[in-house]
Scaffold this motif. Structure first.
Motif, PDB file in Angstrom:
ATOM      1  N   ARG A  73      -4.215   4.985  -3.773  1.00  0.00           N
ATOM      2  CA  ARG A  73      -4.278   4.880  -2.311  1.00  0.00           C
ATOM      3  C   ARG A  73      -5.108   6.029  -1.768  1.00  0.00           C
TER       4      ARG A  73
ATOM      5  N   LYS B 225      -4.902   4.412   4.690  1.00  0.00           N
ATOM      6  CA  LYS B 225      -4.290   3.188   4.180  1.00  0.00           C
ATOM      7  C   LYS B 225      -5.290   2.281   3.476  1.00  0.00           C
TER       8      LYS B 225
ATOM      9  N   SER C 136       0.831  -1.208   0.000  1.00  0.00           N
ATOM     10  CA  SER C 136       0.000   0.000   0.000  1.00  0.00           C
ATOM     11  C   SER C 136       0.864   1.256   0.000  1.00  0.00           C
ATOM     12  N   GLU C 137       1.986   1.205   0.687  1.00  0.00           N
ATOM     13  CA  GLU C 137       2.846   2.394   0.758  1.00  0.00           C
ATOM     14  C   GLU C 137       3.547   2.686  -0.565  1.00  0.00           C
TER      15      GLU C 137
ATOM     16  N   ASP D 187      -1.717  -5.326   2.737  1.00  0.00           N
ATOM     17  CA  ASP D 187      -0.335  -5.647   3.110  1.00  0.00           C
ATOM     18  C   ASP D 187      -0.183  -6.945   3.898  1.00  0.00           C
TER      19      ASP D 187
END
Length: 209
Positions: free
Chosen positions: A162, A166, A139-140, A179
């Motif tokens: 995104r 999150k 996700s990051e 994640d």
């Protein structure tokens, strides 16, 4: 000279010696405390013994990391994951069990409710082709509120963004959890099923027959 006008008396050698001993004692207590915590860590998480392929501490930390990131994804999710090689870098946008039942009429046991031939594996393999990209995408790694695109295994373009808190959006399907891992595979659980219009229509026609 102190405030009374008398000359300050320098600390005696015994006072300096006592101060050094006190400092050493405090350091020793602190180190013992750290060692006790480390031993508790070893006993709780059962780090492996030394092996020829790596040092035991690094292997233990790696196994602990995997333990917290490996999940059970239900019958349907496990069927889909079994179709992928866990040693290769994939990202799976896995429909939740509720989404499977709501949109594809496949229940939590992996059984198709309305499909007459009950060819659940065929349906899941089609969904897998739409839902997997051949890279690891956390996700990051996705820009905030800006879309990026990847082709799925079936050549279907996925538009990924995104959102705050999150949350991922893939072709306007929002994530429920992100994640998670299974081996080298990154898994994001989605509140919907990613599929093209033709497949969606074919499934709808099958239900209505």
């Amino acid at each position: 000279m102190d405030i009374s006008g008398n000359s300050a008396v320098p600390p005696t050698s015994s006072a300096r010696c006592w101060f050094r001993k006190s400092l050493i004692t405090r350091r020793a207590i602190f180190l013992c405390f750290i060692w006790v915590l480390f031993m508790i860590f070893l006993s709780v998480f059962k780090l492996p013994e030394a092996s020829e392929n790596g040092d035991p501490l690094s292997l233990g930390i790696l196994n602990l990391h995997k333990r917290f990131q490996d999940y059970h994804f239900g019958v349907i999710g496990e069927i889909m994951l079994s179709m992928l090689n866990e040693d290769l870098p994939f990202t799976l946008f896995l429909p939740s069990e509720a989404a499977f039942e709501r949109l594809l009429k496949i229940n939590v046991n992996g059984t198709s409710v309305y499909n007459k031939e009950n060819n659940t594996d065929v349906i899941l393999s089609r969904v897998l082709g739409f839902s997997v990209i051949p890279i690891k995408l956390r996700s990051e790694d996705v820009p905030l509120t800006r879309e990026i695109s990847f082709d799925s295994l079936a050549g279907f373009e996925l538009n990924i963004m995104r959102l705050p808190e999150k949350v991922l959006s893939v072709d306007n399907v929002r994530s429920e959890r992100v994640d998670m891992r299974r081996g080298e595979i990154i898994v994001h659980v989605m509140d919907g099923v990613i599929m093209d219009a033709e497949f969606a229509q074919s499934m709808k026609d099958d239900y209505e027959v």
